[in-house]
Design an enzyme around this catalytic site. Sequence first.
Site, PDB file in Angstrom:
ATOM      1  N   CYS A  57      -5.416  -0.269 -10.460  1.00 10.41           N
ATOM      2  CA  CYS A  57      -4.181   0.171  -9.801  1.00 10.41           C
ATOM      3  C   CYS A  57      -2.961  -0.499 -10.415  1.00 10.41           C
ATOM      4  CB  CYS A  57      -4.251  -0.103  -8.308  1.00 10.41           C
ATOM      5  SG  CYS A  57      -5.471   0.918  -7.443  1.00 10.41           S
ATOM      6  N   HIS A  74       1.699   4.290  -2.955  1.00  7.41           N
ATOM      7  CA  HIS A  74       1.671   5.763  -2.863  1.00  7.41           C
ATOM      8  C   HIS A  74       2.951   6.377  -3.424  1.00  7.41           C
ATOM      9  CE1 HIS A  74      -2.112   6.088  -0.896  1.00  7.41           C
ATOM     10  NE2 HIS A  74      -1.735   5.661   0.295  1.00  7.41           N
ATOM     11  N   HIS A  86       0.830  -1.214   0.000  1.00  4.02           N
ATOM     12  CA  HIS A  86       0.000   0.000   0.000  1.00  4.02           C
ATOM     13  C   HIS A  86       0.870   1.271   0.000  1.00  4.02           C
ATOM     14  CE1 HIS A  86      -3.701   2.303   1.151  1.00  4.02           C
ATOM     15  NE2 HIS A  86      -2.794   3.113   1.670  1.00  4.02           N
ATOM     16  N   GLU A  87       1.798   1.341   0.938  1.00  6.31           N
ATOM     17  CA  GLU A  87       2.618   2.562   1.038  1.00  6.31           C
ATOM     18  C   GLU A  87       3.527   2.707  -0.185  1.00  6.31           C
ATOM     19  OE1 GLU A  87       1.747   4.748   2.981  1.00  6.31           O
ATOM     20  OE2 GLU A  87       0.656   3.644   4.513  1.00  6.31           O
ATOM     21  N   CYS A 109      -5.769  -4.075  -7.558  1.00  4.23           N
ATOM     22  CA  CYS A 109      -6.840  -4.344  -8.517  1.00  4.23           C
ATOM     23  C   CYS A 109      -6.317  -4.018  -9.918  1.00  4.23           C
ATOM     24  CB  CYS A 109      -8.087  -3.533  -8.173  1.00  4.23           C
ATOM     25  SG  CYS A 109      -7.918  -1.770  -8.533  1.00  4.23           S
ATOM     26  N   HIS A 155      -5.726   6.471  -3.135  1.00  4.49           N
ATOM     27  CA  HIS A 155      -6.574   5.440  -2.534  1.00  4.49           C
ATOM     28  C   HIS A 155      -7.607   4.936  -3.532  1.00  4.49           C
ATOM     29  CE1 HIS A 155      -5.405   6.663   1.794  1.00  4.49           C
ATOM     30  NE2 HIS A 155      -4.650   5.689   1.323  1.00  4.49           N
ATOM     31  N   CYS A 156      -7.941   3.656  -3.390  1.00  4.02           N
ATOM     32  CA  CYS A 156      -8.812   2.965  -4.332  1.00  4.02           C
ATOM     33  C   CYS A 156     -10.156   2.704  -3.660  1.00  4.02           C
ATOM     34  CB  CYS A 156      -8.139   1.657  -4.742  1.00  4.02           C
ATOM     35  SG  CYS A 156      -9.049   0.722  -5.977  1.00  4.02           S
ATOM     36  N   CYS A 165      -9.012  -4.124  -2.873  1.00  5.00           N
ATOM     37  CA  CYS A 165      -7.714  -3.709  -3.429  1.00  5.00           C
ATOM     38  C   CYS A 165      -6.800  -3.254  -2.302  1.00  5.00           C
ATOM     39  CB  CYS A 165      -7.923  -2.582  -4.429  1.00  5.00           C
ATOM     40  SG  CYS A 165      -6.376  -1.869  -5.038  1.00  5.00           S
TER      41      CYS A 165
HETATM   42 ZN   LIG Z   1      -2.878   5.118   1.972  1.00  4.76          ZN
HETATM   43 ZN   LIG Z   2      -7.253  -0.524  -6.716  1.00  4.53          ZN
END
Ligand SMILES: [Zn+2]
Ligand SMILES: [Zn+2]
Length: 175
Positions: free
Chosen positions: A168, A134, A130-131, A165, A140-141, A146
């Site tokens: 992304c 970024h 996740h990070e 996903c 953000h999704c 996701c």
């Molecule tokens: Zn985040």
């Molecule tokens: Zn996504």
Amino acid sequence: MKTIQLLPLGEVSSALLAAVKEGLGRELRVHCEILPPAPEPSYAFNPGRQQYCSTEILAALDARPLPPATKLLGITSHDLFIPILTFVFGEAQISGPCAVVSTFRLRQEFYGLPSDLELLHGRTIKESVHELGHTLGIAHCEDYNCVMAPSHAVEWIDLKQPGLCEFCRSAVAAH
Ligand SMILES: [Zn+2]
Ligand SMILES: [Zn+2]
């Protein structure tokens, strides 16, 4: 992005680092290497909150020399915060080179439950992907499955898949 460098900030279990390295390689299809540990991030400790400021840690990570096309992910076992929030699981420089994640609130023990290393490793992989997403400029999704969906509680992390996903994933491929 060609390489991810994983930097333990002080004491971090080697089994966890190995799991994150493997997970990042699988989910982001990128070479990942584990660096020798950096000192504990005592410079970021806030005595009033008894937590560590993630933004200060990012600034320290950003001061390190980094090869081209490389992202740097710091991992700490300490609790992180930013001033406007009670805590954060991690923080990233949007479209920048550095990110940091904390395992503190990913442990079942934090919630008064028995230790579960497999769950801890899975959650840390999700937060790491996740990070790093970024740092690749991905926002953000809305798809709660996701890995780029926002998480404000550990239950939300558990709902997510470790991967991106399709939307992304195509955004990452553009980098
Ligand atoms: Zn985040
Ligand atoms: Zn996504």
